[in-house]
Design an enzyme around this catalytic site. Sequence first.
Site, mmCIF file in Angstrom:
data_model
loop_
_atom_site.group_PDB
_atom_site.id
_atom_site.type_symbol
_atom_site.label_atom_id
_atom_site.label_comp_id
_atom_site.label_asym_id
_atom_site.label_seq_id
_atom_site.Cartn_x
_atom_site.Cartn_y
_atom_site.Cartn_z
ATOM 1 N N ARG A 6 5.332 -13.489 9.418
ATOM 2 C CA ARG A 6 6.036 -12.263 9.062
ATOM 3 C C ARG A 6 7.392 -12.201 9.756
ATOM 4 N NH1 ARG A 6 2.437 -8.066 8.882
ATOM 5 N NH2 ARG A 6 3.882 -6.387 9.248
ATOM 6 N N GLU A 28 0.875 -1.160 0.000
ATOM 7 C CA GLU A 28 0.000 0.000 0.000
ATOM 8 C C GLU A 28 0.919 1.218 0.000
ATOM 9 O OE1 GLU A 28 -2.717 0.003 3.313
ATOM 10 O OE2 GLU A 28 -3.602 1.909 2.682
ATOM 11 N N LYS A 46 4.286 1.517 10.478
ATOM 12 C CA LYS A 46 4.435 2.744 9.688
ATOM 13 C C LYS A 46 4.122 3.981 10.525
ATOM 14 C CE LYS A 46 3.407 0.602 5.279
ATOM 15 N NZ LYS A 46 2.304 0.176 4.424
HETATM 16 P P1 ATP Z 1 0.893 -1.650 7.642
HETATM 17 O O1 ATP Z 1 2.024 -1.519 8.628
HETATM 18 O O2 ATP Z 1 0.340 -0.342 7.181
HETATM 19 O O3 ATP Z 1 -0.127 -2.715 7.946
HETATM 20 P P2 ATP Z 1 2.295 -3.462 5.959
HETATM 21 O O4 ATP Z 1 3.616 -3.414 6.633
HETATM 22 O O5 ATP Z 1 1.434 -4.656 6.073
HETATM 23 O O6 ATP Z 1 1.506 -2.174 6.320
HETATM 24 P P3 ATP Z 1 1.813 -3.414 3.114
HETATM 25 O O7 ATP Z 1 2.155 -2.296 2.210
HETATM 26 O O8 ATP Z 1 0.404 -3.753 3.308
HETATM 27 O O9 ATP Z 1 2.548 -3.083 4.467
HETATM 28 O O10 ATP Z 1 2.648 -4.720 2.784
HETATM 29 C C1 ATP Z 1 2.943 -5.190 1.501
HETATM 30 C C2 ATP Z 1 3.302 -6.648 1.587
HETATM 31 O O11 ATP Z 1 4.420 -6.852 2.427
HETATM 32 C C3 ATP Z 1 2.164 -7.470 2.152
HETATM 33 O O12 ATP Z 1 2.007 -8.623 1.350
HETATM 34 C C4 ATP Z 1 2.621 -7.804 3.534
HETATM 35 O O13 ATP Z 1 2.077 -9.032 3.946
HETATM 36 C C5 ATP Z 1 4.142 -7.866 3.366
HETATM 37 N N1 ATP Z 1 4.807 -7.580 4.625
HETATM 38 C C6 ATP Z 1 4.661 -6.486 5.392
HETATM 39 N N2 ATP Z 1 5.393 -6.581 6.519
HETATM 40 C C7 ATP Z 1 6.031 -7.778 6.473
HETATM 41 C C8 ATP Z 1 6.924 -8.477 7.352
HETATM 42 N N3 ATP Z 1 7.316 -7.955 8.518
HETATM 43 N N4 ATP Z 1 7.385 -9.695 6.974
HETATM 44 C C9 ATP Z 1 7.006 -10.213 5.807
HETATM 45 N N5 ATP Z 1 6.163 -9.618 4.941
HETATM 46 C C10 ATP Z 1 5.669 -8.421 5.260
HETATM 47 MG MG MG Z 2 -0.794 -4.084 5.409
#
Ligand code: ATP
Ligand code: MG
Length: 629
Positions: free
Chosen positions: A318, A65, A328
């Site tokens: 994750r 996003e 964020k």
């Molecule tokens: P927010 O903190 O706003 O929830 P987010 O960190 O989930 O955001 P996105 O932009 O939605 O960020 O993530 C993009 C992709 O990265 C998604 O498929 C998410 O699952 C993956 N992602 C985010 N954080 C991690 C992490 N710590 N480890 C592995 N994958 C991740």
């Molecule tokens: Mg997210």
Amino acid sequence: MSSPAKNTPAAAPEAPSHFIRQAIEHDLDQGTYASRQWGGQPGDGPSHAAGEPDPAKVRTRFPPEPNGYLHIGHAKSIWLNFSLAEEYGGVCHLRFDDTNPEKEEQEYVDSIRETVRWLGWDHHFADDPVRPGIRQPHEYFASDYFDFMYRAAEYLIEAGHAYVDEQTAEQMRANRGDFGTPGVNSPFRDRSPDENLKRFREMRDGQHPDGAMVLRAKIDMASPNINMRDPAIYRIRHATHHNTGDKWCIYPMYTYAHPIEDALEQITHSICTLEFEDQRPFYDWLLERLSEPRLLPDGHVVAGLLNAPPPRQYEFGRLNVGHVITSKRKLRQLVEEGHVTGWDDPRMPTLAGLRRRGYTPEALRLFAERSGVTKNGDAWTDYAALDAALRDTLDPQAARAMAVLEPIKLVIENWAEVFGSDSHLEPCEAPVHPHHPEMGQRQFNLGREVWIERSDYEDTPPKGFFRLFPPSVDTSGNAVPGSKVRLKYGYVIECTGAIKNEAGNIEKIWTKLIKDTKSGTAGADSVKVKGVITWVSAADGLPATVNLYDRLFIEEQPDAGGRDFLTVLNPNSLNTVQAVVEPSLASAQPEDRFQFERHGFFVADRRDHQAGGKLVFNRIAGLKDSWGK
Ligand code: ATP
Ligand code: MG
């Protein structure tokens, strides 16, 4: 917490298998997606059906996003999606998941795009790996699918799978029930498709204020999975979208939009993090509804809106890293309140920050790979594993250089006696890399005055100290000579004393050079020494600013248990020193990386180095793991 780097070889001969890989291999084996067609761009069922057999065997996607900068956790998702696609003859889409009108900004889109390419997948956006020479950007925006999402919503309404609910948000929440209690049907649940369609179009046409009503999927208010209790799929939001402007005042919910985005792009394996596990039944329900054949009122059966078989979702744990926060909101707070200098501050866990700090794409990929892919909970990884990945990948290739980080002057008092004049400069050389003679030699001069590390001298040496100390008299009254050490790549010198200023601090160290002991000459071994010290001569050393970074938080889990993470900021996370570096570094370019002998790995800062002619280096990591200390 574990530190997998300690017992993992630098490059695993074969990447370990994991459940996602097994799922892909199973599908390739069974030909699950073998009959798919690809319409050349994302689209509905008929548009793909009119295309050619899909040249990509698998399609994955990385769907950020664009509401912030990517962080170290994203590196794992990027690595996983792109490397799997690459390995199995597929493609990976970079999809900006920009269905939320308020938060997205172009700045984030640009930085995400740049970061993904920098991490090593630039070629995905240039040439199609399946059809070389054909440019396939595979970069998409979810907001381009709003028309289809709207069409699909009307389709669900007509088929009796969705309804407009006019309960207040509080009523809806109360009627949803909880884990122990089934939900209660909305009084609006049994409205006719015609009535629902009329209301939904009023929503679209801006006839109702934000929050007045929502479109909900009609599934089962008694489902044990709360996500299946008629989830909201469209809401009213009178807001301007960065891509579609004011065209829409209704926007799809994430849970509705995401499966559709995957299906339009013909994703085969939709990989996400574990918190989406409970959403999978809705993901499957929705794509089944949209891909099943439909019975028209006149008795005709027509194909669904989307092609079958639909994409499948797979969840993995994750990546969490010790001493790091990735929220964020909290990262933004660090930037906005000035605790760091910006999103790319070298202490930030953003990929922009890690890049500026000096971490390489290779190290980040290796780190992601070593952290493993599991479906049983999140992977906690020690920050030390990132430094280990850096050392393992950089050590074999980084050019060496000498740098003195806490300089103190050393004088060779018999210089003119040995070389004929005080101004004589004695050329010395050293390999650029000890294991790569083909990388050549570095040249520098030794002179009468050189800079050495302050810590290489002790008035009274502690036990086991083999560097510089002056002559003394021991407790039994015997004279103890000053120490002899080698100036690395130069001569053996013997310490004769030191001068202190009024405050009692050492100002200069006095030594004598021992003739015919130059490194690389026959006499080099004539005098045995226990200490070797690095140095830079006063004549050709260059001043440099060196940023020594440490962890940003003193606690391993800065925000654990609801703690205010600002209370555990490390006050010493940055120590900037004025150093002297060897002349070969004059030509270093921003982002060139080095091993400063005895000190660790450093990078020429990508913003500040050479700006105004100044040399600025950042310490990436030390030579050894110091995280546990
Ligand atoms: P927010 O903190 O706003 O929830 P987010 O960190 O989930 O955001 P996105 O932009 O939605 O960020 O993530 C993009 C992709 O990265 C998604 O498929 C998410 O699952 C993956 N992602 C985010 N954080 C991690 C992490 N710590 N480890 C592995 N994958 C991740
Ligand atoms: Mg997210």
